[in-house]
Write an enzyme that holds these catalytic residues in place. Structure first.
Site, PDB file in Angstrom:
ATOM      1  N   GLY A  46       3.236  -2.103   0.085  1.00 50.78           N
ATOM      2  CA  GLY A  46       3.437  -1.550  -1.718  1.00 50.78           C
ATOM      3  C   GLY A  46       1.956  -1.538  -1.915  1.00 50.78           C
ATOM      4  O   GLY A  46       0.812  -2.235  -1.223  1.00 50.78           O
ATOM      5  N   ARG A 230     -10.267  15.296   5.711  1.00 46.06           N
ATOM      6  CA  ARG A 230     -11.789  15.898   5.248  1.00 46.06           C
ATOM      7  C   ARG A 230     -12.951  15.452   4.274  1.00 46.06           C
ATOM      8  O   ARG A 230     -13.620  15.757   4.278  1.00 46.06           O
ATOM      9  CB  ARG A 230     -11.613  17.055   3.921  1.00 46.06           C
ATOM     10  CG  ARG A 230     -10.569  18.789   5.073  1.00 46.06           C
ATOM     11  CD  ARG A 230     -10.075  19.341   4.584  1.00 46.06           C
ATOM     12  NE  ARG A 230      -9.249  19.056   3.753  1.00 46.06           N
ATOM     13  CZ  ARG A 230      -8.273  20.016   2.576  1.00 46.06           C
ATOM     14  NH1 ARG A 230      -8.956  21.295   3.341  1.00 46.06           N
ATOM     15  NH2 ARG A 230      -7.488  19.725   2.422  1.00 46.06           N
ATOM     16  N   GLY A 231     -12.398  14.440   4.290  1.00 43.85           N
ATOM     17  CA  GLY A 231     -13.006  12.873   3.021  1.00 43.85           C
ATOM     18  C   GLY A 231     -12.579  13.489   1.874  1.00 43.85           C
ATOM     19  O   GLY A 231     -11.820  12.646   1.229  1.00 43.85           O
ATOM     20  N   ALA A 255      -1.636   3.348   4.485  1.00 43.78           N
ATOM     21  CA  ALA A 255      -2.690   2.252   3.343  1.00 43.78           C
ATOM     22  C   ALA A 255      -4.139   2.940   3.456  1.00 43.78           C
ATOM     23  O   ALA A 255      -5.279   2.493   2.719  1.00 43.78           O
ATOM     24  CB  ALA A 255      -2.841   1.473   4.074  1.00 43.78           C
ATOM     25  N   ALA A 256      -4.749   4.264   4.394  1.00 41.43           N
ATOM     26  CA  ALA A 256      -5.808   4.634   4.430  1.00 41.43           C
ATOM     27  C   ALA A 256      -6.172   4.699   2.648  1.00 41.43           C
ATOM     28  O   ALA A 256      -7.182   4.938   2.471  1.00 41.43           O
ATOM     29  CB  ALA A 256      -6.142   6.275   4.690  1.00 41.43           C
ATOM     30  N   GLY A 257      -6.046   5.943   1.616  1.00 41.71           N
ATOM     31  CA  GLY A 257      -5.978   5.861   0.502  1.00 41.71           C
ATOM     32  C   GLY A 257      -6.150   4.129  -0.209  1.00 41.71           C
ATOM     33  O   GLY A 257      -7.255   4.350  -1.517  1.00 41.71           O
ATOM     34  N   ASP A 258      -5.006   3.378  -0.179  1.00 37.87           N
ATOM     35  CA  ASP A 258      -5.450   1.827  -0.722  1.00 37.87           C
ATOM     36  C   ASP A 258      -6.641   1.847  -0.530  1.00 37.87           C
ATOM     37  O   ASP A 258      -7.209   0.956  -1.263  1.00 37.87           O
ATOM     38  CB  ASP A 258      -4.201   1.779  -0.558  1.00 37.87           C
ATOM     39  CG  ASP A 258      -2.775   1.890  -0.840  1.00 37.87           C
ATOM     40  OD1 ASP A 258      -2.535   2.740  -1.537  1.00 37.87           O
ATOM     41  OD2 ASP A 258      -2.184   1.570   0.328  1.00 37.87           O
ATOM     42  N   GLY A 293      -0.475   0.203  10.982  1.00 44.84           N
ATOM     43  CA  GLY A 293       0.137  -0.567   9.581  1.00 44.84           C
ATOM     44  C   GLY A 293      -0.442  -0.794   8.307  1.00 44.84           C
ATOM     45  O   GLY A 293      -1.470  -0.184   8.690  1.00 44.84           O
TER      46      GLY A 293
END
Ligand code: ADP
Length: 312
Positions: A46, A230-231, A255-258, A293
């Protein structure tokens, strides 16, 4: 309630909390077909809960507000939050819906396919919102996996108290950004930007145009566009620049963005200029892509700092 040292930024995350089921399969079954899967596992997820755990691991003093169902997934998810030191007193157990659940189908050599059952994430009630603001916090972080009405209402409550709002504008949806109040930073990825503005983000020039459109729609909020490997593109009142990603061997970008948004928020609340905070977010996001994950891949402050030191 975890005891927070004065220095730690206090963050209220209002958002979604799901049990993810990650299944490995050769191919997605066609209608009427049965396939044998290779294996499956459960993991907490989530976007809201991911951001809360990420911010706690990075040194934030975090309270999580949301809803689970009255079931074993809900109990397990609550425990994963408290095990991470996240304050769960604003996590309500709803009686009218099951805990949010997301089967993630990972195909051999293919894209992931995800089904999200929002369940109790839809049970957050408008009357729950004022109570979320009883204790003072330095910032509110939200995403778009809970009802729009709640996000807008919480933004008004935050504005009335002078609390900055950081919006991770995912998942992609048409959200009435102009109705948000107290918005300090809005941070969508490329597809979320497209959903909000109708503008593509394939180049730096396009990122600039989309960031300007977002800034206008959000009544002058700072804009941080997440652009994967790209960042990130940063647009503030007096600064505009691409902040490059850190090259890593990415194995799973879940979950990189989270992680990025949580890390940027923690660094910003610690008093770093937004440009430095975005760089810190890029380091945390990059680290998250090097592990499998969602929550298991979220880095700690010590890991991000060691990562940055090695690249200075
Ligand atoms: P989302 O997960 O919301 O789609 P992104 O994929 O843009 O968000 O990831 C957020 C941030 O994480 C990026 O801005 C970047 O700094 C970092 N990141 C993501 N993917 C990679 C990658 N492959 N290599 C290095 N950094 C990455």
């Amino acid at each position: 309630m975890p005891v927070c040292q004065e220095k730690r930024p206090k963050i209220l995350v209002i958002g979604s909390i799901n049990m993810d089921m990650v299944a490995r399969i050769d191919h997605i079954p066609l209608p009427g077909e049965t396939v044998l899967g290779q294996g499956y596992s459960f993991a907490p997820g989530g976007k809201g809960a991911n951001a809360a755990v990420a911010a706690a691991r990075l040194g934030g003093c975090v309270a999580f507000a949301g809803c689970v169902g009255d079931d074993s997934y809900g109990q397990a998810l609550r425990k994963t939050l408290t095990d991470e030191g996240v304050d769960d007193r604003l996590l309500r157990t709803a009686q009218d819906a099951p805990t949010g659940y997301a089967p993630i189908l990972v195909q051999a050599g293919g894209e992931n396919s995800i089904i999200v059952f929002p369940g109790a994430n839809r049970s957050i009630r408008p009357e729950d919102v004022p109570a979320m603001f009883r204790e003072p916090v330095d910032a509110v972080m939200m995403q778009l996996e809970i009802p729009t009405e709640i996000v807008l209402l919480a933004s008004r409550e935050a504005e009335a108290r002078g609390i900055p709002v950081i919006l991770d504008a995912g998942p992609a949806c048409s959200f009435p950004l102009e109705e948000m109040r107290g918005l300090s930073i809005v941070s969508p990825n490329e597809t979320e930007t497209m959903a909000l503005t109708g503008l593509p983000v394939d180049s730096e020039a396009e990122a600039r145009a989309a960031a300007r459109a977002l800034r206008e729609r959000s009544h002058g909020a700072d804009v941080v566009l997440k652009m994967g490997a790209r960042g990130a593109y940063l647009l503030t009142k007096d600064f505009e620049s691409m902040v490059p990603a850190f090259p890593v061997e990415a194995v799973d970008t879940t979950a990189a963005g989270d992680t990025f948004t949580a890390a940027m928020t923690v660094a910003y609340l610690r008093g770093e200029p937004l440009e430095r905070a975005v760089r810190y977010g890029c380091a945390a996001g990059a680290l998250a892509t090097t592990r499998l994950g969602a929550q298991p891949s979220l880095p700690t402050a010590a890991e991000v700092e060691a990562f940055l030191r090695a690249r200075e």
